[in-house]
Design an enzyme around this catalytic site. Structure first.
Site, PDB file in Angstrom:
ATOM      1  N   TYR A   1      -2.358 -13.454   5.541  1.00 52.05           N
ATOM      2  CA  TYR A   1      -2.231 -12.014   5.739  1.00 52.05           C
ATOM      3  C   TYR A   1      -3.593 -11.405   6.081  1.00 52.05           C
ATOM      4  O   TYR A   1      -4.535 -11.543   5.299  1.00 52.05           O
ATOM      5  CB  TYR A   1      -1.668 -11.411   4.454  1.00 52.05           C
ATOM      6  CG  TYR A   1      -1.824  -9.920   4.250  1.00 52.05           C
ATOM      7  CD1 TYR A   1      -2.413  -9.425   3.082  1.00 52.05           C
ATOM      8  CD2 TYR A   1      -1.341  -8.997   5.179  1.00 52.05           C
ATOM      9  CE1 TYR A   1      -2.530  -8.064   2.859  1.00 52.05           C
ATOM     10  CE2 TYR A   1      -1.457  -7.637   4.959  1.00 52.05           C
ATOM     11  CZ  TYR A   1      -2.064  -7.167   3.796  1.00 52.05           C
ATOM     12  OH  TYR A   1      -2.178  -5.810   3.577  1.00 52.05           O
TER      13      TYR A   1
ATOM     14  N   LYS B   1       8.095  -5.133  -0.720  1.00 50.06           N
ATOM     15  CA  LYS B   1       8.843  -5.963   0.225  1.00 50.06           C
ATOM     16  C   LYS B   1      10.264  -6.210  -0.261  1.00 50.06           C
ATOM     17  O   LYS B   1      11.219  -6.046   0.476  1.00 50.06           O
ATOM     18  CB  LYS B   1       8.135  -7.308   0.424  1.00 50.06           C
ATOM     19  CG  LYS B   1       6.673  -7.174   0.771  1.00 50.06           C
ATOM     20  CD  LYS B   1       6.466  -6.426   2.087  1.00 50.06           C
ATOM     21  CE  LYS B   1       4.987  -6.192   2.327  1.00 50.06           C
ATOM     22  NZ  LYS B   1       4.731  -5.446   3.556  1.00 50.06           N
TER      23      LYS B   1
ATOM     24  N   ASP C   1       0.483 -15.098  -4.892  1.00 46.52           N
ATOM     25  CA  ASP C   1       0.970 -13.787  -4.469  1.00 46.52           C
ATOM     26  C   ASP C   1       2.434 -13.969  -4.108  1.00 46.52           C
ATOM     27  O   ASP C   1       2.761 -14.567  -3.079  1.00 46.52           O
ATOM     28  CB  ASP C   1       0.141 -13.315  -3.270  1.00 46.52           C
ATOM     29  CG  ASP C   1       0.564 -11.952  -2.744  1.00 46.52           C
ATOM     30  OD1 ASP C   1       1.764 -11.607  -2.883  1.00 46.52           O
ATOM     31  OD2 ASP C   1      -0.275 -11.244  -2.195  1.00 46.52           O
TER      32      ASP C   1
ATOM     33  N   ILE D   1       4.883 -11.633  -3.630  1.00 50.80           N
ATOM     34  CA  ILE D   1       5.510 -10.346  -3.312  1.00 50.80           C
ATOM     35  C   ILE D   1       6.755 -10.466  -2.434  1.00 50.80           C
ATOM     36  O   ILE D   1       7.530  -9.525  -2.336  1.00 50.80           O
ATOM     37  CB  ILE D   1       4.525  -9.345  -2.664  1.00 50.80           C
ATOM     38  CG1 ILE D   1       4.123  -9.795  -1.255  1.00 50.80           C
ATOM     39  CG2 ILE D   1       3.325  -9.112  -3.547  1.00 50.80           C
ATOM     40  CD1 ILE D   1       3.299  -8.730  -0.528  1.00 50.80           C
TER      41      ILE D   1
END
Lengths: 471, 442
Positions: free
Chosen positions: A145, A272, A230, A232
């Site tokens: 990202y 998300k 992470d 998410i």
């Protein structure tokens, strides 16, 4: 402006890069089905817009929440005053239960180990402040990202060293890639404090395998470093093999009795899975008391609005709602991804077939490059933005070491728009192939040109933009 | 659960140092309150919380507005058509109407004497986030900011913990009513140069916490001159601007720089921190802002605001509320009136008990003078007295030393976070205590 801090003057925030072009062009000429049917379609936005109706109908059935009421009594005053950085207990409880539900209840979480933050952006930065000194490094698998450059490095002074992943094995993390990254850090005199992975991956849209997770655990054990996972996108898994959290692997391996247990931390968010990026709901989960304590104090700099905590505690406490939401959301994502890949197929474009999660697809356009270079990737990208009218994200912006890959989002537009986008792409490919003949991709060997390219790529790709949305 | 042999080694120094300031003994007052909180019926002998600078005076006005304006909420039937747009809105510029509303509100709070530009408003996680953010923009680790003392204890954390910025207190005392003077600043500045410390700016809280006083026009102008002479920044924390309940009225730095003009004052040096936590009593909503006259700071600050944006749900609600001019006018007037009344009640009660306070006309607290009750004029004696007030008088007040006050015997006492009845109980207790101390031949 020497009056400002070094952080203010530098561009580690990454937002000056030329990749803004796509966003700027979109904003100048945004597609609208009615008003601007020839405008640029936004496919660079990893947003989940598929399930708002479910949220809206829940709201219609739960009017008390809207009126700041609980059991008919006004709790406005209580909420207006609530600024305790420990967070609203009912919200933390509902949140950890939701996280467990997403993981099929194969793991459970302790609400006292959750720290609420203003989005995952803040959670990631806060963890860096807790785990790394300025100048220390975290290893991240590429592609990753683009916002991590800002979130992890900018104000913390920490460094990122990439773990190179390639299409030769579906971009999976390998033991040798991990070791190479570690050596690279040592060469640069950087002390490695941990590894950060995104699982499910952005931009790959895949879940990590158990063997990758085990590999990571082995690695951080050996090096005595941290692991940040992470997660998410954990609620966006729409196809098998299903989501396996690092917590599950730790639990299954009886790691809770060992030291490494305290060195694994999870980042979560509702941006998300629930499609609520505006509400700024992020969280850190850690088994380490000191990390929880420090992060909790740091969360003062970005607490979640009590109004929002209250709304979401009511929403997520409704188990009937969450059960239905999780499954319906997954169904819709699966359907939407299928539409996208069918469209890609018709255009003769392939994609990372292990794509089973996320709000996007990792698309292979290497065959459309005149040569296997990032300059070519940029050229192709510009054509796609200007001529095709699609804003998609080039792999180099995600630090991908292989040119020709693009992240294409599918959950932030209507079905009609998606179909139109695929039609445009197909038309482009047909014209392009006709004009250029079919070019076979030759995988270029490592050479000095690639070395200088790598620097250029990192300079250009350390970018973000005005919004969070490219996650 | 085995922790690693050197658990601290694997964490950063920021995570393991004490610069968050929360291990100081002053939290004992909080603990005492939490263990035994006052309740008018259930716990008549509990500890009354007077260490919390909260504004609970005007909730009814806000609640009434919310009830009358269901469209402002994205959860009501009337407002839910905006739910999706608001829920996906994460642009760090903030909702345009929110910035407009804030700019307008800030102007109204300053009596319409200045106009604020919505494009200079940068969001942050409360004033806590704003103070940290502005430091990240203006100063490097090791740089320092001058801050007049006594000052809000959490400035140490907000300005310095993760930023590495130092606070250099410029001590003020009762000899001149705790006024900050240009001479005192000059002296502090010179000393810093001698000590090889780089001063990047001056931070002022105006209205002052804990003093509840305002800077007058002359002083503020001289401070603006000072920073211009030294070419350093001026950060004005104006979060108590609307808690002014009596004349003289509030003069913002924004007014001063208008008066001075840009030939005399370099506006790139001027920044304001604001919040709705005190003026509107909404600390839970985490609305903080940095307002900077420096374009580069706005640009950089905006990118940094990603780390602490205001929830779009909250932005949407407050945008409607603060754009309602009638509501705002009525709220500001009523809030001021009620604070004045409460303040009056409180200081009259203190006077009757033989206690004086620093003359003040703003804030949610008074700066109470208990020097006469100290066994000796030392910080230790202040702490002894403080423990007595918590444990025996059962009032959680804040000792001056927690605000870095160099003169022992002063205490900050909050009055806007309770109802009238509780104020009376607190006053009675203080009255009894002072009588007792005096009788004890103190």
């Amino acid at each position: 402006m020497s009056l400002l801090s070094r952080k203010a003057i530098c561009n580690t925030h990454g937002q000056d890069s030329s990749y803004f072009l796509g966003w700027q062009e979109y904003e100048k000429n945004p597609f609208d089905e009615v008003q601007n049917p020839n405008g640029i379609i936004q496919m660079g936005l990893a947003e989940n817009q598929l399930s708002f109706d479910l949220l809206e109908s829940w709201l219609a059935n739960n009017p008390d929440v809207a009126g700041f009421k609980r059991d008919g009594n006004s709790i406005f005053r209580e909420l207006a005053l609530f600024q305790d950085y420990h967070g609203l207990p009912s919200f933390k409880k509902a949140l950890v239960e939701f996280m467990a539900e997403i993981r099929g209840n194969r793991v459970t979480f302790d609400p006292s180990r959750i720290v609420l933050t203003a989005g995952a952006t803040s959670a990631n930065e806060t963890l860096m402040f807790c785990l790394a000194e300025a100048g220390e490094a975290f290893l991240l698998p590429t592609p990753y990202y683009p916002g991590f450059d800002r979130d992890l490095k900018w104000r913390t002074g920490a460094e990122i060293v990439p773990i190179h992943c390639t299409s030769s094995n579906g971009f999976r993390i390998t033991a040798s890639a991990l070791e190479e990254a570690y050596q690279e850090a040592e060469k640069r005199n950087l002390r490695v404090k941990g590894v950060l992975v995104t699982n499910p991956s952005n931009p790959l849209g895949t879940t990590m395998t158990r063997s990758e997770l085990n590999l990571l655990i082995k690695f951080i054990t050996a090096k005595n470093i941290h692991l940040i996972s992470d997660e998410i996108y954990s609620g966006t898994v729409f196809n098998s093999p299903g989501f396996v959290s690092v917590m599950e692997v730790l639990k299954d391996g009886d790691y809770d009795k060992t030291e490494v247990w305290n060195r694994v931390h999870i980042v979560y968010s509702l941006s998300k899975d629930l499609g609520l990026p505006g509400f700024r709901v992020g969280a850190i989960y850690s088994n380490d008391d000191m990390v929880v304590a420090a992060a909790t104090k740091m969360s003062s700099f970005g607490l979640v609005s009590s109004q929002t905590q209250y709304l979401l505690s009511a929403l997520l406490s409704d188990k009937k709602f969450t059960k239905n939401y999780i499954s319906e959301n997954q169904k819709r994502l699966r359907k939407r991804q299928r539409m996208l890949v069918m469209g890609l197929g018709k255009a003769g474009i392939s994609w990372l077939e292990s794509n089973n999660a996320g709000l996007f697809c990792w698309v292979d356009m290497r065959h459309l490059l005149h040569s296997n270079t990032f300059e070519e990737e940029m050229e192709l990208w510009k054509k796609i933005v200007y001529d095709v009218g699609l804003n998609i994200s080039p792999g180099s912006s995600c630090h991908c070491t292989e040119p020709g890959w693009f992240r294409v989002c599918f959950a932030n537009m209507s079905e009609a728009t998606l179909n139109l986008a695929m039609q445009r792409l197909k038309n482009f490919v047909v014209e392009y192939s006709t004009a250029n003949g079919h070019k076979r991709l030759h995988h270029s060997p490592k050479n000095s040109k690639k070395k200088s390219l790598t620097q250029w790529v990192f300079r250009l790709s350390s970018r973000d933009r005005d919004r969070e949305s490219d996650r | 659960m085995e922790l690693s042999k050197n658990p601290g080694q694997l964490l950063s120094s920021i995570a393991t140092n004490e610069r968050h300031g929360e291990n100081s003994p002053y939290f004992d007052g909080w603990k005492a309150y939490e263990e035994n909180p006052y309740h008018p019926i259930k716990k008549k002998n509990g500890v009354i919380q007077m260490g919390l600078a909260e504004n609970q005076i005007c909730f009814d006005l806000i609640e009434e507005w919310i009830k009358k304006n269901p469209k402002a909420s994205i959860c009501t039937a009337e407002g839910v058509d905006e739910f999706k747009n608001i829920a996906i809105f994460q642009d760090y510029h903030g909702l345009p109407e929110f910035r407009q509303a804030l700019a307008s509100f800030m102007g109204r709070v300053r009596g319409g004497r200045v106009k604020f530009d919505p494009d200079r408003i940068v969001m942050s996680g409360g004033a806590t986030g704003a103070n940290e953010l502005i430091m990240f923009c203006l100063a490097d680790p090791g740089d320092a900011f001058l801050v007049p003392s006594p000052y809000y204890p959490a400035f140490d954390r907000d300005m310095g913990w993760r930023t590495g910025v130092q606070i250099l207190p410029v001590d003020c005392d009762s000899s001149n009513g705790f006024l900050i003077t240009k001479a005192a600043l000059e002296a502090a500045y010179e000393k810093a140069i001698e000590d090889n410390i780089k001063i990047k700016g001056l931070l002022l809280a105006n209205p002052s916490n804990p003093l509840g006083t305002l800077l007058d026009r002359e002083t503020l102008t001289s401070l603006v001159s000072f920073v211009n002479e030294k070419n350093i920044h001026l950060v004005c924390d104006e979060i108590y601007a609307a808690t002014v309940f009596k004349s003289p009225s509030f003069i913002s730095v924004s007014e001063i720089i208008e008066e001075m003009g840009s030939e005399i004052c370099n506006r790139d040096l001027i920044h304001i921190v604001y919040s709705l936590s005190k003026d509107m009593g909404l600390p839970g909503f985490r609305v903080g802002i940095v307002y900077s006259y420096n374009d580069a700071v706005v640009s950089c600050g905006r990118k940094m605001s990603s780390f602490g944006l205001v929830s779009s749900q909250t932005q949407h609600l407050l945008a409607s509320m603060l754009l309602d001019e009638e509501f705002v006018g009525n709220f500001l007037e009523e809030s001021s009136r009620r604070l004045a009344k409460r303040h009056e009640m409180f200081i009259k009660g203190l006077e009757q008990a033989g206690i004086t306070c620093l003359k003040s006309n703003a804030g949610l607290f008074v700066w109470m003078d208990l020097r006469l009750l100290l066994k000796e004029q030392t910080a230790e004696a202040e702490i002894v007295l403080w423990r007595v007030i918590i444990n025996e008088v059962k009032l959680n007040v804040s000792p001056g030393s927690s605000f870095h006050c160099t003169e022992p015997g002063w205490f900050r006492v909050c009055f806007a976070n309770m109802d009238d009845h509780t104020v009376e109980v607190a006053l009675k207790r203080l009255h009894a205590f002072v009588r007792q101390e005096k009788a004890g031949g103190n």
